[in-house]
Design a protein around this motif. Sequence first.
Motif, short mmCIF file in Angstrom:
data_model
loop_
_atom_site.label_atom_id
_atom_site.label_comp_id
_atom_site.label_asym_id
_atom_site.label_seq_id
_atom_site.Cartn_x
_atom_site.Cartn_y
_atom_site.Cartn_z
N LEU A 175 31.25 32.23 46.35
CA LEU A 175 31.67 33.16 45.30
C LEU A 175 33.14 32.89 44.98
O LEU A 175 33.89 32.39 45.81
CB LEU A 175 31.50 34.61 45.75
CG LEU A 175 30.09 35.05 46.15
CD1 LEU A 175 30.12 36.51 46.60
CD2 LEU A 175 29.10 34.87 45.00
N VAL A 176 33.53 33.24 43.75
CA VAL A 176 34.94 33.13 43.36
C VAL A 176 35.62 34.42 43.78
O VAL A 176 35.39 35.48 43.18
CB VAL A 176 35.09 32.89 41.85
CG1 VAL A 176 36.58 32.74 41.49
CG2 VAL A 176 34.31 31.65 41.43
N GLY A 177 36.43 34.36 44.83
CA GLY A 177 36.96 35.56 45.45
C GLY A 177 37.80 36.43 44.54
O GLY A 177 37.81 37.66 44.68
N ARG A 178 38.52 35.83 43.58
CA ARG A 178 39.42 36.63 42.73
C ARG A 178 38.67 37.31 41.58
O ARG A 178 39.23 38.18 40.90
CB ARG A 178 40.52 35.74 42.14
CG ARG A 178 40.01 34.62 41.27
CD ARG A 178 41.14 33.72 40.80
NE ARG A 178 40.64 32.58 40.06
CZ ARG A 178 40.31 32.61 38.78
NH1 ARG A 178 40.41 33.75 38.09
NH2 ARG A 178 39.87 31.53 38.17
N LEU A 179 37.41 36.92 41.36
CA LEU A 179 36.62 37.53 40.29
C LEU A 179 35.81 38.69 40.84
O LEU A 179 35.53 38.77 42.04
CB LEU A 179 35.68 36.51 39.66
CG LEU A 179 36.33 35.30 38.97
CD1 LEU A 179 35.24 34.39 38.40
CD2 LEU A 179 37.29 35.75 37.88
N SER A 180 35.41 39.59 39.95
CA SER A 180 34.60 40.73 40.38
C SER A 180 33.22 40.26 40.81
O SER A 180 32.77 39.16 40.44
CB SER A 180 34.47 41.73 39.23
OG SER A 180 33.64 41.20 38.20
N VAL A 181 32.55 41.11 41.56
CA VAL A 181 31.18 40.81 41.98
C VAL A 181 30.29 40.63 40.74
O VAL A 181 29.48 39.70 40.66
CB VAL A 181 30.64 41.93 42.88
CG1 VAL A 181 29.17 41.70 43.20
CG2 VAL A 181 31.46 42.03 44.16
N MET A 182 30.47 41.52 39.74
CA MET A 182 29.66 41.44 38.54
C MET A 182 29.84 40.10 37.83
O MET A 182 28.86 39.45 37.43
CB MET A 182 30.03 42.58 37.59
CG MET A 182 29.35 42.51 36.23
SD MET A 182 27.55 42.54 36.32
CE MET A 182 27.27 44.25 36.75
N ALA A 240 20.83 45.07 37.60
CA ALA A 240 19.53 45.21 38.25
C ALA A 240 19.41 44.29 39.46
O ALA A 240 18.83 44.66 40.48
CB ALA A 240 18.42 44.90 37.24
N ALA A 241 19.98 43.09 39.37
CA ALA A 241 19.93 42.15 40.49
C ALA A 241 20.73 42.69 41.67
O ALA A 241 20.30 42.58 42.82
CB ALA A 241 20.46 40.79 40.06
N LEU A 242 21.90 43.26 41.41
CA LEU A 242 22.70 43.84 42.49
C LEU A 242 21.98 45.03 43.13
O LEU A 242 22.05 45.23 44.34
CB LEU A 242 24.06 44.27 41.95
CG LEU A 242 25.05 43.14 41.67
CD1 LEU A 242 26.27 43.67 40.92
CD2 LEU A 242 25.49 42.48 42.98
N PHE A 254 29.84 46.47 42.25
CA PHE A 254 29.87 45.56 41.11
C PHE A 254 31.27 45.30 40.57
O PHE A 254 31.58 44.22 40.08
CB PHE A 254 28.96 46.08 39.98
CG PHE A 254 29.53 47.25 39.22
CD1 PHE A 254 30.21 47.05 38.03
CD2 PHE A 254 29.38 48.55 39.69
CE1 PHE A 254 30.72 48.13 37.32
CE2 PHE A 254 29.89 49.62 39.00
CZ PHE A 254 30.58 49.42 37.80
N ALA A 255 32.17 46.30 40.66
CA ALA A 255 33.50 46.15 40.09
C ALA A 255 34.53 45.61 41.09
O ALA A 255 35.65 45.28 40.70
CB ALA A 255 33.99 47.49 39.54
N GLN A 256 34.16 45.48 42.35
CA GLN A 256 35.11 45.01 43.36
C GLN A 256 35.33 43.51 43.25
O GLN A 256 34.46 42.77 42.79
CB GLN A 256 34.58 45.32 44.77
CG GLN A 256 34.56 46.78 45.12
CD GLN A 256 34.05 47.01 46.54
OE1 GLN A 256 33.31 47.97 46.81
NE2 GLN A 256 34.44 46.14 47.47
N LEU A 278 34.48 41.98 49.86
CA LEU A 278 33.18 42.30 50.44
C LEU A 278 33.06 41.76 51.86
O LEU A 278 33.71 40.78 52.22
CB LEU A 278 32.06 41.71 49.59
CG LEU A 278 31.95 42.14 48.13
CD1 LEU A 278 30.70 41.53 47.51
CD2 LEU A 278 31.96 43.64 47.98
N SER A 279 32.19 42.37 52.63
CA SER A 279 31.85 41.82 53.94
C SER A 279 31.04 40.54 53.75
O SER A 279 30.55 40.25 52.65
CB SER A 279 31.04 42.83 54.74
OG SER A 279 29.75 43.00 54.15
#
Length: 281
Positions: free
Chosen positions: A93-100, A131-133, A142-144, A149-150
């Motif tokens: 994952l791209v850590g600086r981007l949001s989960v969404m 929906a996937a999340l 989603f906004a973090q 995240l763990s």
Amino acid sequence: MSAITVSNLSKTFGKNRALDKVSLTVERGEMVALIGASGSGKSTLIRHIAGLETADNKGGRIDVLGDLCQDGGRLNPRLKRGRISVIFQQFNLVGRLSVMTNVLIGHLGRTPRWRGTLGVFNRDEKLKAHAALDRVGIPQVFAQRSSTLSGGQQQRAAIARTLVQEAEILIADEPISALDPSSARRVMDVLSSINSEDGITVVVSLHQVEYARRYCPRTIAMRDGAVVYDGPSTALSNEFLAELYGAASEELVLPDAPAGQAAPAAAAAERERPRAELELA
């Protein structure tokens, strides 16, 4: 038409024979475990199926969903790679981007390039990502930023991205090896769910055989770059693993894991005979 067909695949790194004439078939809709001690060739095989490595023998061939992936060490440039999704131990994952945003990236193969470059996604695409999340059990994050995240949540976000991608095959390379037991079970529950409910073919590389027994009806075991067992996971007792791997079998058995316990997901496999017998050199 099988999901994955590997024929006579070999790969050498220097003097190390990473894959030794590997042949196997995974049918559509299967959930298959790939196990082996360190250095057995699991990750190398996965990278070949994903098109990230090429074989070094002219006879080696891989077909994915009826399409040629590679033949004789040459990749097929016309392969529709969006049909295969790979998740790794490191989450990617791209850590600086949001989960969404990370989950929305799964749309890139089906959106105009300019929208992908600018990060412009429409309402339907965003609803699908939400929906996937929700499907993987982490709608609230989603906004973090992904970096907050763990490990288990990051892996589930990676799986959500796969759902958005609409991949037909999901290959997971040791997705739970860095997770605590509780997080590992959640990730395996999600993989099992999308396999059984969506019909997505899942091949998951595992370092602990107990998860193979519990979640995967079929297991392919590798040793020294070769397939040495292909059959029901319920046959993988601790004694059988010791016969396969010797002292190295201790890597594959969780402490206090019951030997040969029938697993709920593999119950139907108890009545099946192994697809291949133990091959001892």
